[in-house]
Design a protein around this motif. Sequence first.
Motif: not given
Length: 118
Positions: A42-55
Amino acid sequence: VLDLPLLVRVSSNPEGPAGFVTAGLNFSYVLGVTADDGSGAVDIANNFDEFTLGALFGAGVRIPVSRQWLFLEIRYEQGLDDIIARDQPVPFDTSSPVSMKYRGLYLQASYLFGAGED
């Protein structure tokens, strides 16, 4: 996921084996996400933010090999923002957590080689 890490590396000895520490930020873009609920992908990509930031934080060693360099490093990465898109329904009708961030521990080996005389 497409990652763009921006790092600062501080090394001890410029000649011979040298220890170093690494720190920086990682900018990530989600290319696609699928999950298998037992009846197929099942495609669930729309449930996640497109951009993320990490350290990123890490430590390692640089080892001379002939005229080249071998790098061994261990890194820890921690997401700084929530990865769930809150304007979308939660996958598989599960309850939504207050906050969901990614994290990872990586062991990295790399080899630096040059072309030419120096």
